[in-house]
Motif scaffolding. Structure first.
Motif, mmCIF file in Angstrom:
data_model
loop_
_atom_site.group_PDB
_atom_site.id
_atom_site.type_symbol
_atom_site.label_atom_id
_atom_site.label_comp_id
_atom_site.label_asym_id
_atom_site.label_seq_id
_atom_site.Cartn_x
_atom_site.Cartn_y
_atom_site.Cartn_z
ATOM 1 N N THR A 29 37.681 38.162 45.410
ATOM 2 C CA THR A 29 37.211 38.525 43.962
ATOM 3 C C THR A 29 38.572 39.188 43.345
ATOM 4 O O THR A 29 38.702 39.107 41.932
ATOM 5 C CB THR A 29 36.188 39.092 43.893
ATOM 6 O OG1 THR A 29 36.304 40.405 44.535
ATOM 7 C CG2 THR A 29 34.881 38.566 44.217
ATOM 8 N N THR A 30 39.593 39.944 44.272
ATOM 9 C CA THR A 30 40.461 40.753 43.488
ATOM 10 C C THR A 30 41.846 39.918 43.530
ATOM 11 O O THR A 30 42.518 40.382 42.510
ATOM 12 C CB THR A 30 40.538 41.998 44.182
ATOM 13 O OG1 THR A 30 39.236 42.523 44.216
ATOM 14 C CG2 THR A 30 41.675 42.935 43.853
ATOM 15 N N VAL A 31 41.960 39.347 44.504
ATOM 16 C CA VAL A 31 43.491 38.690 44.640
ATOM 17 C C VAL A 31 43.872 37.685 43.579
ATOM 18 O O VAL A 31 45.002 37.777 43.120
ATOM 19 C CB VAL A 31 43.305 37.761 46.204
ATOM 20 C CG1 VAL A 31 42.661 36.369 45.749
ATOM 21 C CG2 VAL A 31 44.915 37.594 46.538
ATOM 22 N N ARG A 32 42.783 37.292 42.781
ATOM 23 C CA ARG A 32 43.125 36.669 41.477
ATOM 24 C C ARG A 32 43.274 37.570 40.163
ATOM 25 O O ARG A 32 43.253 36.675 39.144
ATOM 26 C CB ARG A 32 42.089 35.484 41.347
ATOM 27 C CG ARG A 32 42.262 34.243 42.460
ATOM 28 C CD ARG A 32 41.152 33.407 42.309
ATOM 29 N NE ARG A 32 39.697 34.029 42.481
ATOM 30 C CZ ARG A 32 38.481 33.408 42.163
ATOM 31 N NH1 ARG A 32 38.335 32.059 42.020
ATOM 32 N NH2 ARG A 32 37.428 34.087 42.147
ATOM 33 N N SER A 33 43.039 38.693 40.279
ATOM 34 C CA SER A 33 43.298 39.478 39.154
ATOM 35 C C SER A 33 44.350 39.350 38.553
ATOM 36 O O SER A 33 44.350 39.196 37.241
ATOM 37 C CB SER A 33 43.076 41.034 39.709
ATOM 38 O OG SER A 33 42.890 41.957 38.767
ATOM 39 N N TYR A 61 48.693 48.580 32.620
ATOM 40 C CA TYR A 61 48.060 47.420 32.887
ATOM 41 C C TYR A 61 47.779 47.318 34.468
ATOM 42 O O TYR A 61 46.368 47.182 34.665
ATOM 43 C CB TYR A 61 49.105 46.236 32.499
ATOM 44 C CG TYR A 61 48.275 45.125 32.837
ATOM 45 C CD1 TYR A 61 47.226 44.315 32.119
ATOM 46 C CD2 TYR A 61 48.752 44.207 34.071
ATOM 47 C CE1 TYR A 61 46.711 43.218 32.537
ATOM 48 C CE2 TYR A 61 48.085 42.904 34.465
ATOM 49 C CZ TYR A 61 47.194 42.459 33.613
ATOM 50 O OH TYR A 61 46.578 41.364 34.253
ATOM 51 N N TYR A 62 48.786 47.601 35.131
ATOM 52 C CA TYR A 62 48.494 47.363 36.528
ATOM 53 C C TYR A 62 47.408 48.369 37.195
ATOM 54 O O TYR A 62 46.700 47.777 37.695
ATOM 55 C CB TYR A 62 49.891 47.425 37.440
ATOM 56 C CG TYR A 62 49.814 47.316 38.919
ATOM 57 C CD1 TYR A 62 49.822 45.919 39.483
ATOM 58 C CD2 TYR A 62 49.746 48.147 39.764
ATOM 59 C CE1 TYR A 62 49.841 45.573 40.709
ATOM 60 C CE2 TYR A 62 49.778 47.953 41.330
ATOM 61 C CZ TYR A 62 49.675 46.747 41.498
ATOM 62 O OH TYR A 62 49.753 46.663 42.868
ATOM 63 N N TRP A 63 47.649 49.645 37.051
ATOM 64 C CA TRP A 63 46.985 50.698 37.331
ATOM 65 C C TRP A 63 45.361 50.757 36.763
ATOM 66 O O TRP A 63 44.388 51.056 37.622
ATOM 67 C CB TRP A 63 47.524 51.888 37.644
ATOM 68 C CG TRP A 63 48.608 52.023 38.513
ATOM 69 C CD1 TRP A 63 50.069 52.109 38.101
ATOM 70 C CD2 TRP A 63 48.765 52.084 39.814
ATOM 71 N NE1 TRP A 63 50.734 52.016 39.107
ATOM 72 C CE2 TRP A 63 50.187 52.265 40.297
ATOM 73 C CE3 TRP A 63 47.844 52.072 40.809
ATOM 74 C CZ2 TRP A 63 50.542 52.221 41.504
ATOM 75 C CZ3 TRP A 63 48.068 52.122 42.190
ATOM 76 C CH2 TRP A 63 49.367 52.265 42.625
ATOM 77 N N GLY A 64 45.389 50.170 35.536
ATOM 78 C CA GLY A 64 43.963 50.096 34.856
ATOM 79 C C GLY A 64 43.166 49.068 35.513
ATOM 80 O O GLY A 64 42.063 49.175 35.717
ATOM 81 N N LYS A 65 43.833 47.808 36.051
ATOM 82 C CA LYS A 65 43.140 46.749 36.534
ATOM 83 C C LYS A 65 42.757 47.189 37.957
ATOM 84 O O LYS A 65 41.742 46.906 38.288
ATOM 85 C CB LYS A 65 44.203 45.508 36.821
ATOM 86 C CG LYS A 65 44.752 44.885 35.588
ATOM 87 C CD LYS A 65 43.547 44.039 34.945
ATOM 88 C CE LYS A 65 43.631 42.794 35.723
ATOM 89 N NZ LYS A 65 42.439 41.782 35.074
ATOM 90 N N ILE A 66 43.400 47.936 38.712
ATOM 91 C CA ILE A 66 43.235 48.575 39.940
ATOM 92 C C ILE A 66 41.891 49.503 39.901
ATOM 93 O O ILE A 66 40.907 49.282 40.415
ATOM 94 C CB ILE A 66 44.237 49.201 40.799
ATOM 95 C CG1 ILE A 66 45.246 48.221 41.423
ATOM 96 C CG2 ILE A 66 43.682 50.016 41.999
ATOM 97 C CD1 ILE A 66 46.555 49.070 41.689
ATOM 98 N N LEU A 67 41.783 50.378 38.742
ATOM 99 C CA LEU A 67 40.885 51.226 38.774
ATOM 100 C C LEU A 67 39.613 50.669 38.204
ATOM 101 O O LEU A 67 38.444 50.918 38.796
ATOM 102 C CB LEU A 67 41.155 52.266 37.659
ATOM 103 C CG LEU A 67 40.062 53.472 37.030
ATOM 104 C CD1 LEU A 67 39.682 54.368 38.375
ATOM 105 C CD2 LEU A 67 40.477 54.057 35.935
ATOM 106 N N LEU A 78 42.850 53.533 30.833
ATOM 107 C CA LEU A 78 41.454 53.595 30.689
ATOM 108 C C LEU A 78 40.630 52.201 29.951
ATOM 109 O O LEU A 78 39.685 51.947 30.481
ATOM 110 C CB LEU A 78 40.756 54.903 30.310
ATOM 111 C CG LEU A 78 41.117 56.140 31.105
ATOM 112 C CD1 LEU A 78 40.458 57.425 30.456
ATOM 113 C CD2 LEU A 78 40.306 56.042 32.558
ATOM 114 N N LEU A 79 41.555 51.981 29.044
ATOM 115 C CA LEU A 79 41.038 50.950 28.432
ATOM 116 C C LEU A 79 40.960 49.606 29.236
ATOM 117 O O LEU A 79 39.818 48.719 29.041
ATOM 118 C CB LEU A 79 41.704 50.641 26.763
ATOM 119 C CG LEU A 79 41.446 49.509 25.941
ATOM 120 C CD1 LEU A 79 39.874 49.434 25.565
ATOM 121 C CD2 LEU A 79 42.322 49.592 24.937
#
Length: 275
Positions: free
Chosen positions: A73-77, A100-106, A5-6
């Protein structure tokens, strides 16, 4: 869970500060405002009037704009974090790759979905204020379709970002994916159909694999259950699905597709060199 969540909060905060989020919000909010200024809710075309016609126009434009906005906007995340050495810094903290990965997706999903959804809510509020009838069933189903389309392209974008190290290459791939799904696949399938090399049912089935095509057909079916504007293609679709089954399929399939791409992206991200 706390770290996930952070990470989502940090990505959301970073996205809101970015200029692209302002442009993204203004595009969809501006479209609704432009429709109101043009008097769309007070006109009637082909039996569609009021908020029904506004939502129809909004969805038809969204199908073109939303996927490319999400991809670009997301492909460079993740690849952008690599380029800026933020990824190495973030992983120096007690944060797992999964968090890290799923937090970025959320965090990114909240960023790309809420402006589109709030634009529709703005339309409903304005419609109620001028005394227009609100098609609640269509509104809820459109919200589900937008949720599904956002999920599909968010998963595709993170899949691309997971194995591409350069942001420029990631942008190039995202443009290719968007153009291929938007135009090339339709052009290729139409040429095959005209040459009668394959059965029409197989060509239509291949077309419906495209999440953008499913979104478009489902959106049309809410206003035109007989799909008369689609011509002979409607017979195959209506013989295979009834309207509600197809709408349910058009929501579940893109969500599942996006989840599959996101999972594959995580597998690649967790096994390759991170920096």
């Amino acid at each position: 869970m706390k770290n996930l969540l952070l990470i989502a909060y940090l990505d959301l905060k970073e996205s809101i500060r970015a200029k692209w989020f302002l442009v993204y919000s203004l595009v969809f909010g501006g479209m609704i405002a432009l429709f109101f200024i043009a008097g769309v809710t007070q006109s009637q075309v082909m039996g569609f009037s009021g908020l029904s016609r506004l939502l129809l126009m909004y969805i038809q434009i969204t199908i073109v704009i939303l996927p490319i906005f999400i991809l670009v906007t997301t492909v460079r995340s993740i690849s952008g974090d690599r380029d800026n050495h933020i990824l190495e810094y973030m992983l120096s903290f007690p944060i797992s790759l999964k968090q890290y990965y799923w937090g970025k997706i959320l965090g990114r999903f909240i960023t790309v979905f809420l402006p589109v959804f709030f634009a529709m809510i703005l339309a409903v509020i304005y419609g109620v204020s001028i005394g227009a009838s609100v098609p609640w069933d269509i509104l809820f189903l459109y919200s589900g379709l937008l949720f599904a389309l956002s999920s599909a392209f968010l998963g595709i974008a993170f899949f691309i970002s997971s194995f591409v190290k350069s942001s420029e290459v990631a942008l190039g791939i995202s443009f290719f994916v968007w153009i291929f799904l938007l135009a090339f696949i339709d052009i290729a399938l139409i040429s095959l159909m005209m040459q009668n090399r394959y059965e029409e049912s197989m060509i239509i089935a291949i077309a419906l694999i495209n999440p953008m095509e499913i979104f478009r057909v489902a959106a049309i079916s809410l206003f035109d259950p007989e799909l008369t504007v689609m011509g002979p293609v409607a017979f195959y679709i209506l013989d295979t699905f009834n309207q509600w089954a197809f709408v349910l399929f058009s929501i579940l399939y893109p969500v599942l597709l996006g989840l599959v791409f996101a999972v594959f992206g995580y597998k690649i991200f967790s096994k390759k060199d991170l920096v």
